[in-house]
Design a protein around this motif. Structure first.
Motif, PDB file in Angstrom:
ATOM      1  N   THR A  10       7.295  -7.576  -3.244  1.00  0.00           N
ATOM      2  CA  THR A  10       6.136  -7.310  -2.217  1.00  0.00           C
ATOM      3  C   THR A  10       5.691  -8.824  -1.168  1.00  0.00           C
ATOM      4  O   THR A  10       5.920  -8.600   0.048  1.00  0.00           O
ATOM      5  CB  THR A  10       4.788  -7.097  -2.959  1.00  0.00           C
ATOM      6  OG1 THR A  10       4.922  -5.988  -3.877  1.00  0.00           O
ATOM      7  CG2 THR A  10       3.623  -7.026  -2.201  1.00  0.00           C
ATOM      8  N   VAL A  46       0.198   0.337 -15.775  1.00  0.00           N
ATOM      9  CA  VAL A  46       1.049   0.226 -14.722  1.00  0.00           C
ATOM     10  C   VAL A  46       2.024   1.749 -14.619  1.00  0.00           C
ATOM     11  O   VAL A  46       2.703   1.696 -15.883  1.00  0.00           O
ATOM     12  CB  VAL A  46       2.068  -0.907 -14.909  1.00  0.00           C
ATOM     13  CG1 VAL A  46       3.344  -0.692 -13.983  1.00  0.00           C
ATOM     14  CG2 VAL A  46       1.305  -2.040 -14.699  1.00  0.00           C
ATOM     15  N   ASP A  50       5.133   2.261  -9.610  1.00  0.00           N
ATOM     16  CA  ASP A  50       4.024   1.481  -9.197  1.00  0.00           C
ATOM     17  C   ASP A  50       4.856   0.130  -9.031  1.00  0.00           C
ATOM     18  O   ASP A  50       5.670  -0.272  -9.617  1.00  0.00           O
ATOM     19  CB  ASP A  50       3.334   1.572 -10.690  1.00  0.00           C
ATOM     20  CG  ASP A  50       2.031   0.685 -10.644  1.00  0.00           C
ATOM     21  OD1 ASP A  50       2.014  -0.606  -9.982  1.00  0.00           O
ATOM     22  OD2 ASP A  50       1.257   0.964 -11.141  1.00  0.00           O
ATOM     23  N   PRO A  51       4.292  -0.700  -7.814  1.00  0.00           N
ATOM     24  CA  PRO A  51       4.923  -1.972  -7.673  1.00  0.00           C
ATOM     25  C   PRO A  51       5.086  -2.973  -8.764  1.00  0.00           C
ATOM     26  O   PRO A  51       6.080  -3.658  -9.066  1.00  0.00           O
ATOM     27  CB  PRO A  51       4.063  -2.495  -6.501  1.00  0.00           C
ATOM     28  CG  PRO A  51       3.483  -1.607  -5.936  1.00  0.00           C
ATOM     29  CD  PRO A  51       3.232  -0.337  -7.072  1.00  0.00           C
ATOM     30  N   GLN A  52       3.832  -2.782  -9.791  1.00  0.00           N
ATOM     31  CA  GLN A  52       3.891  -3.656 -11.036  1.00  0.00           C
ATOM     32  C   GLN A  52       4.946  -3.366 -12.026  1.00  0.00           C
ATOM     33  O   GLN A  52       5.239  -3.978 -13.121  1.00  0.00           O
ATOM     34  CB  GLN A  52       2.566  -3.842 -11.527  1.00  0.00           C
ATOM     35  CG  GLN A  52       1.493  -4.344 -10.767  1.00  0.00           C
ATOM     36  CD  GLN A  52       1.927  -5.872 -10.693  1.00  0.00           C
ATOM     37  OE1 GLN A  52       2.315  -6.416 -11.514  1.00  0.00           O
ATOM     38  NE2 GLN A  52       2.087  -6.381  -9.312  1.00  0.00           N
ATOM     39  N   LYS A 111       7.301  -4.176  -4.352  1.00  0.00           N
ATOM     40  CA  LYS A 111       7.883  -3.254  -3.498  1.00  0.00           C
ATOM     41  C   LYS A 111       8.007  -3.722  -2.367  1.00  0.00           C
ATOM     42  O   LYS A 111       7.060  -4.245  -1.635  1.00  0.00           O
ATOM     43  CB  LYS A 111       6.948  -2.127  -3.458  1.00  0.00           C
ATOM     44  CG  LYS A 111       7.188  -0.880  -2.688  1.00  0.00           C
ATOM     45  CD  LYS A 111       5.794   0.345  -2.739  1.00  0.00           C
ATOM     46  CE  LYS A 111       6.180   1.399  -1.734  1.00  0.00           C
ATOM     47  NZ  LYS A 111       7.028   2.113  -1.751  1.00  0.00           N
ATOM     48  N   TYR A 192      11.643   3.443  -5.377  1.00  0.00           N
ATOM     49  CA  TYR A 192      10.434   3.300  -4.959  1.00  0.00           C
ATOM     50  C   TYR A 192      10.272   1.723  -4.492  1.00  0.00           C
ATOM     51  O   TYR A 192       9.422   1.680  -3.638  1.00  0.00           O
ATOM     52  CB  TYR A 192       9.684   3.652  -6.422  1.00  0.00           C
ATOM     53  CG  TYR A 192       7.855   3.189  -6.157  1.00  0.00           C
ATOM     54  CD1 TYR A 192       7.248   4.121  -5.624  1.00  0.00           C
ATOM     55  CD2 TYR A 192       7.703   1.840  -6.678  1.00  0.00           C
ATOM     56  CE1 TYR A 192       5.946   3.685  -5.332  1.00  0.00           C
ATOM     57  CE2 TYR A 192       6.312   1.541  -6.578  1.00  0.00           C
ATOM     58  CZ  TYR A 192       5.668   2.468  -5.707  1.00  0.00           C
ATOM     59  OH  TYR A 192       3.998   2.292  -5.558  1.00  0.00           O
TER      60      TYR A 192
END
Lengths: 628, 628
Positions: A10, A46, A50-52, A111, A192
């Motif tokens: 990110t 999460v 999901d970015p996490q 992400k 993703y």
């Protein structure tokens, strides 16, 4: 190499951390260490996409060392297919090259806002723009990246269009899309996160504590393998050749699991079926067996690029017999498309077979399938649907969700025909032919996967090479001692294969002359430890329980330790497993008892978790210890 | 209306099912019934942003009836912010219009391949193309859709750019973006599903069992309200006027919860601060109080369209004092932007305040914030960051993830400054001023939300209007009887407000002369039942436990029943709550005991779940009953 690479996409931050002795001691490496990290860093809130969520690329301590058949890498993440623990692995050369580049493991989070790829070379790490590769198939992107980097020796792990489009069973391919880490949808997680590829190249050497022991024993093993009939058979016929043997035992899912063997004359499921398209062999890192087979098909409609990877065992089942495809060229084409798009062939085949049965039963019609006659055996429909799935076009958009979700979208009672456990399409051994396989599928943290511990090797008739397991004399149709078989094989596989980094086909299947003792010998020589068999098995048990704990923590219940009704209730009318059903209910209580899992909840008990030195996991799953 | 509408977007299927008596009897309606459906249809393996997640629009039995202040609708879904149970609600007219159109509830699943909106008119339902509205703000889209439908009386619930871009705290707006169902990220779920709007219009009448009783009691209540000082105060000052009163009690989070009151001179947090921009009043369906206030700001940089909705209580706190904004025009502009983009003002403010504290402390710099001076009180930065958040540009892409995830992305110990419970930014009452609020925030199934049962109304000094609750004489700083207060108020709110469909501000806050007995009276008149207070409270308890069970099943642990350290450890140096911290640890055991929740796991016990007629939930959470 002692180093973990951490990439936060990110914000585009890169950092390094040590691979601690604590990790090595308790989890060996590979899926083991990655499980611990996933458990610690990914809580239930999460989601998989999901970015996490973490996407962890991991290697074992022997990966890239001179130990034989030690070329595997592992990918661990919360699975978009099951919502639970997910792992996948592949052979080839990528894992070894990652180590030569300086890292044992990569933890990816966040992400990226635009497509990127990660370029790791001799300890240097860059996050690079991948916009120009986005939309390419996995093979094309691999070549383009290596070309642009100007070094043909670079190894690439990447996704095709399926991963980009978040197909829930997208694979992560490597080595020009010849090797697939297919299971559990790890490719969708990569897509993703907007990561097209991870390119690795390095010149470091995997440190070996006792080079002499490693060399001496390696030579001895090589000699043994040379003269071994089984090994030579494998070199000649490959994993796909093995399929015809298992078909005789009624073990090979056919027509969406309604039959246990397939009579496709002269097709790929027959011993010689492969030969007409086979044009050569290929090998993985440091492997003398070379079970991989290259194939060529020149005639339309199934033509593809010459000399690419042929279908392996699981693919022959999933896209072959299970979809009623006997045409060897159609199957090879389907396999090639899965490699290019980056699709797990097991889940792709399982989902297609599900849809085919729905079509045959009139539960869906041409109106649903974009006008396609989606009947068993329709090779052209398979080819076309794989493309639509990877691109999420029309009915492919529903198939892209996997059989469980597809059945829920379609409704009309189609759930009955979705052959999955915990959302993961079941791999290609029929529990009606091997009772303990049912136990493994039903209770495995990842769902219906064979890589959790394939018991067919100790259940099948004939002498087995697993002496230390003390599992001789099992009857494949009986439930007797099957809890013990599943328990031991799962622990073994999680220690030797999934943690150390050995090829399970080469050394932990009992099909070759590569005896168990060499794994430990090589491991000890590489790491300088003196680990014994019992200790190794205990670590396997710890890893297995940690994976189980993740799955339980993320919501799995006792009731999900089950199999599709078909396997429990409907026996085959003919073939090598005729009349048998999987007697899962008989085996589970004994299995839970051996595992130290609670009979009513299926959770590992506090006693077991404490015995395995996982006290914080006990608190997570069972709450704080009651005070007196 | 007795009907549930089901819309499956992936295949575009529409169906109807009856709203059964079973649902009505056990869950009344609203969040209650929707909770049961969400619990049954969304297992833990389904992520919030996953086609299989449900987005449920629900109304209560009194919604749209002639009962006063009965205009609320509810939106229930697995939350993309918490990963647990999510609900949100709004007043206005949309809920009533849905009933006039023939439905009590809409269950949406799947994911449309292209933007769509759902058009429901007098029992007819269409899924229509919304490509041309995608990218519009919520107000503009609302107008465009109504214009294109050619009927100005259509009511629209829609998302702005925030929902489209999956901002985790995106709201679902209604009535020309004047009302917000803001909490728990329901707008992101709608955006993920590619649904821009739901337009409703109808001419049906909500059936009333005893019209006479409803009319007679309605008139009597209207008379009472007319002469009531509190009601008139609310009509005049609105919810935002209430803020100055609570500030005196040190209840109003300021500068990311480092203070309990705000001395922004003449700003919106002062009693008369609002007046200079206020230009009129607005009301919700069938409400004589009309607490909504319209505002106008003509001068740049804070100008906006004339006569739009002004900030409500929670917004004054979250985007005002908590971000250090005293300029009433800046605040009104920020509120207007949140309405247009479709952002929850509480989470938006909470996340911005988190980032501001990080900036002030030097944990992030201009390098992180795209060059912006993100200090407390910088109104222009707030405006700009809201835009960047809705569009996920630059640093806004990180803020769009909410404070919990943003802190995990940034790292550097910033987690300490993320003021959330279970991922949901805490609403604008400080548990240091009202002990039981801490209990509610810490243990609520949705996380830090005031709509789970706001205890300030029974804790605050002075006579309370909740006679049947028997909660007089509480001391707001003491923990005594606070478990009981939270328990009762939560059950009450879940029965009256969140299930029946009344406005909680109007009738369940004790701030007006709308006494509790009228809610039940109206409910019984509408439905023809003869429900008593105890029975109603039991249903509230059932709903609350079912929500809790969902959250537990989806992975929440006992340890997550907590509050940010700041609230537990750091007391305010001045103001109305000076010297106090929230003594959560003292209250939880008593609260769990009252609730029938296990002290070590926080799970509802089997006994409690069976008492509440939720035996299948007991099996889910606790496994099968142990056999003797």
């Amino acid at each position: 190499m002692g180093k973990i690479l951490r990439v936060e996409l990110t914000r585009g931050r890169i950092s390094e951390e040590p691979l601690t002795d604590e990790y090595a001691k308790n989890y060996i490496g590979g899926v083991g260490t990655a499980s611990r990290i996933l458990y610690d860093e990914v809580p239930p809130w999460v989601g998989a996409l999901d970015p996490q969520n973490r996407l962890i690329f991991s290697t074992g301590p022997v990966t890239g060392s001179p130990a034989l058949c030690a070329g595997r890498h592992f990918i661990v993440s919360k699975s978009p297919l099951s919502g639970y623990f997910g792992d996948s692995s592949a052979g080839g050369f990528w894992g070894a090259e990652l180590k030569f580049a300086g890292y044992d493991m990569i933890i990816i989070h966040g992400k990226a806002q635009k497509p990127v790829y990660i370029w790791i070379h001799d300890g240097e790490v860059e996050i690079k723009d991948a916009t120009s590769y986005w939309g390419m198939g996995a093979r094309q992107a691999d070549r383009a990246i290596r070309n642009d980097l100007g070094d043909k020796s670079v190894r690439v792990a990447d996704i095709g269009q399926a991963g980009e489009n978040l197909v829930r069973y997208a694979a992560i391919m490597s080595d020009e899309a010849s090797r697939a880490a297919g299971r559990c949808g790890v490719g969708a997680v990569m897509g993703y996160k907007n990561v097209k590829a991870i390119a690795v190249r390095g010149h470091k050497k995997v440190p070996v504590a006792d080079e002499e022991a490693l060399e001496k024993n390696g030579k001895r093993l090589l000699e043994t393998l040379k003269g071994d009939t089984q090994t030579n058979w494998f070199s000649k016929h490959g994993s796909s050749g093995y399929y015809a043997m298992m078909a005789q035992l009624g073990d090979t899912p056919t027509l969406n699991w309604t039959k246990g063997y397939f009579d496709g004359k002269n097709g790929i499921t027959s011993p010689g079926g492969y030969d007409k398209i086979s044009v050569g062999h290929a090998t993985c890192y440091n492997c003398p067996i070379a079970c991989r087979r290259l194939v060529t098909v020149k005639d339309e409609p199934y033509a593809f690029e010459p000399e690419v990877e042929g279908p392996e065992y699981e693919t022959v089942g999933a896209l072959g017999s299970n979809c009623g495809i006997s045409n060897v060229k159609a199957l090879a084409k389907a396999n090639d498309l899965c490699n290019i798009y980056g699709l797990d062939t097991i889940s792709a085949g399982g989902t297609l077979a599900f849809a085919m049965e729905c079509y045959e039963r009139g539960l869906i019609s041409k109106e649903d399938t974009d006008g396609m006659e989606l009947r068993f055996g329709n090779g052209l429909a398979v080819i076309r649907m794989l493309e639509k799935t990877a691109k999420r076009e029309g009915f492919g958009n529903i198939l892209a969700e996997g059989s469980r979700r597809a059945s829920l979208i379609i409704g009309r009672g189609t759930e009955h025909y979705a052959m999955h456990v915990k959302g993961l399409e079941i791999a290609m051994h029929d529990p009606r032919a091997f009772q303990a396989m049912g136990l493994t599928y039903a209770t495995a943290p990842v769902g219906g996967d064979h890589m959790e511990g394939e018991t067919t090797f100790v259940e099948k008739p004939g002498k087995i090479t697993y002496a230390p397991l003390k599992l001789n004399g099992l009857d494949r149709f009986s439930t007797e001692r099957k809890a013990e078989a599943a328990f031991k094989v799962q622990n073994l596989w999680h220690a030797i294969g999934n943690a150390m980094g050995y090829c399970l086909l080469a050394c932990a299947t009992g099909t070759t002359a590569y005896p168990l003792k060499y794994n430990l010998m090589f491991y000890n020589a590489v790491t300088g430890q003196t680990m014994h068999f019992e200790e190794m098995m205990k670590i396997g048990e710890r890893i297995y329980n940690l994976k189980r704990a993740f799955t339980i923590k993320h919501g799995a219940t006792r009731g999900e330790d089950s199999l599709p009704e078909r396997i429990l209730m409907e026996s085959h009318a003919e073939g090598g497993s005729k009349g048998s059903v999987c007697k899962l209910g008989e085996m589970i209580p004994e299995y839970y008892k051996l595992r130290g899992w609670d009979q009513n909840t299926g959770k590992p008990t506090r006693e077991k978790l404490e015995e395995l030195n996982l006290p914080n996991v006990a608190t997570d799953l069972l709450g704080h210890k009651k005070s007196k």
